[in-house]
Motif scaffolding. Structure first.
Motif, short mmCIF file in Angstrom:
data_model
loop_
_atom_site.label_atom_id
_atom_site.label_comp_id
_atom_site.label_asym_id
_atom_site.label_seq_id
_atom_site.Cartn_x
_atom_site.Cartn_y
_atom_site.Cartn_z
N GLN B 5 0.75 -1.09 0.04
CA GLN B 5 0.09 -0.19 0.12
C GLN B 5 0.83 1.12 -0.10
OE1 GLN B 5 -2.76 0.26 3.11
NE2 GLN B 5 -4.47 -1.42 2.38
N SER B 9 1.11 4.16 -2.59
CA SER B 9 0.86 5.60 -2.66
C SER B 9 1.95 6.67 -2.74
CB SER B 9 0.73 5.66 -1.15
OG SER B 9 -0.43 5.11 -0.46
N ARG B 36 -4.69 7.89 4.33
CA ARG B 36 -4.41 6.60 4.88
C ARG B 36 -4.29 6.83 6.30
NH1 ARG B 36 -4.34 2.76 0.49
NH2 ARG B 36 -3.67 4.22 -1.38
#
Lengths: 195, 187
Positions: B5, B9, B36
């Protein structure tokens, strides 16, 4: 570029060491490293010429990501293809990564330390001197072309960015259009003189 | 999974921050802070301050900081890699195209018109830093009473040393830092 194993290794090491040192000294943003790179790779090592450095800067500015990273990738590619690009980008990335890893731990001390904040403020005077020295030489060379068009582009672009806050992307895009127009007019001019 | 993730990002941050420097700030904020929650707004503000004080860009700094905190050195490496990868791919392609076609007359003419503009961009960045150095603010703070004399003298001295004696610019940068700090300690 054809070189034997030993000088190739030496060149890659120089590339790594130079990008590492320049990156570690780049206080104040992307165009500072361009000034330092010009001093190092054009004047000192004579690996590339000045026009190439300016072209690399334009490409680096127009690509996504930080200018120092982009400029070192292009320079590395020029010197030794994919391997050169990897070496140069590693040299440029390591200093900020190391510094942040350390500072993250001592952040409060770092932020509150009086000497550090004074040093960082006065250092800007030195950074400005370096940029002005480079700009001085570059301007001399633009004037030496004796083309009014180039001098006008330089002056108008400066006014537009500095005083009017026009973004660098727009300036570069506008100059590409000017360049294309200049090229087309040249062709037309040549045809007319021929016929 | 979190590492993947993070990688995605920061890949997006790298890919969409055209124009460098401050262009990345809103992007990192939406990707890392808001979406996030990997970093608080305060931490992010501190990172911007650090980025101004140290060599290195805000994007790389944030990547290293967030990565280190979540997964140690491996995290730092993965986030930084994600941040740089888009630049790497795009710049390699552009470099390839540039070196293939740059000798063509048409390309030369266009590049010749572009170079004076690049000089202007560098000059403009230099002016902003000079004003920051001499007046500790932006264009609006320029006035005789705001002038910081020590920095002004150091700038002129640095410029002369560079032009006359061709001193290594890195020496000039760190030299002004050291000399200036000593002067401020004395006065």
């Amino acid at each position: 570029m054809k070189t034997n194993g030993k000088s190739k290794g030496k060149m890659l090491w120089q590339l790594f060491a130079s990008t590492f040192i320049l990156s570690a000294s780049t206080f104040g943003g992307g165009f500072v490293i361009v000034s330092l790179m010009k001093e190092k790779f054009v004047e000192k090592l004579k690996w590339i010429d000045e026009e190439e450095m300016l072209d690399i800067t334009a490409i680096a500015q127009s690509s996504p990501g930080p200018i120092p990273i982009n400029a070192s990738i292009i320079l590395g590619y020029r010197m030794h293809g994919l391997v050169g690009a990897l070496v140069a980008v590693l040299g440029t990335t390591l200093p900020p990564v190391i510094i942040i890893s350390i500072i993250a731990v001592f952040y409060d001390w770092f932020r509150e330390n009086k000497y550090i904040s004074v040093a960082l403020q006065v250092m800007r005077a030195g950074v400005a001197a370096v940029i002005f020295d480079v700009v001085w030489k570059l301007t001399e060379n633009v004037v030496a072309t004796k083309r009014i068009l180039y001098m006008a582009v330089m002056i108008i672009a400066f006014i537009a960015t500095f005083f009017l806050g026009v973004s660098a992307m727009i300036i570069i895009f506008a100059c590409i259009i000017i360049g294309v127009a200049d090229f087309l007019l040249n062709i037309k001019g040549r045809k007319e003189t021929k016929g | 999974m979190i590492l993947l993730q993070l990688f995605i990002s920061f890949f997006q941050v790298g890919l969409f921050s055209v124009g460098g420097g401050y262009a990345a700030i809103p992007l990192i904020q939406s990707q890392i802070v808001d979406m996030r929650g990997l970093m608080t707004l305060e931490e992010f503000t501190d990172l911007i301050t650090i980025a101004e004080m140290t060599p290195g860009s805000i994007a790389i700094n944030s990547a290293t900081f967030v990565g280190t905190r979540i997964a140690g050195p491996a995290g730092a490496a993965i986030c930084t890699l994600g941040c740089i990868l888009p630049s790497f791919i795009i710049c390699l392609i552009l470099a390839y195209v540039y070196y293939k076609y740059r000798t063509m007359t048409g390309v030369q003419t266009v590049l010749s018109a572009l170079r004076p503009a690049v000089v202007a961009l560098i000059a403009s960045a230099g002016m902003s830093i000079l004003i920051l150095a001499l007046f500790n603010g932006d264009k609006s703070s320029v006035s005789a009473q705001n002038l910081r004399w020590v920095e002004a003298v150091l700038f002129v001295a640095g410029f002369i040393v560079l032009r006359k004696f061709k001193v290594n610019p890195i020496l000039v940068i760190f030299g002004t830092g050291i000399i200036g700090t000593v002067i401020y300690l004395i006065i």
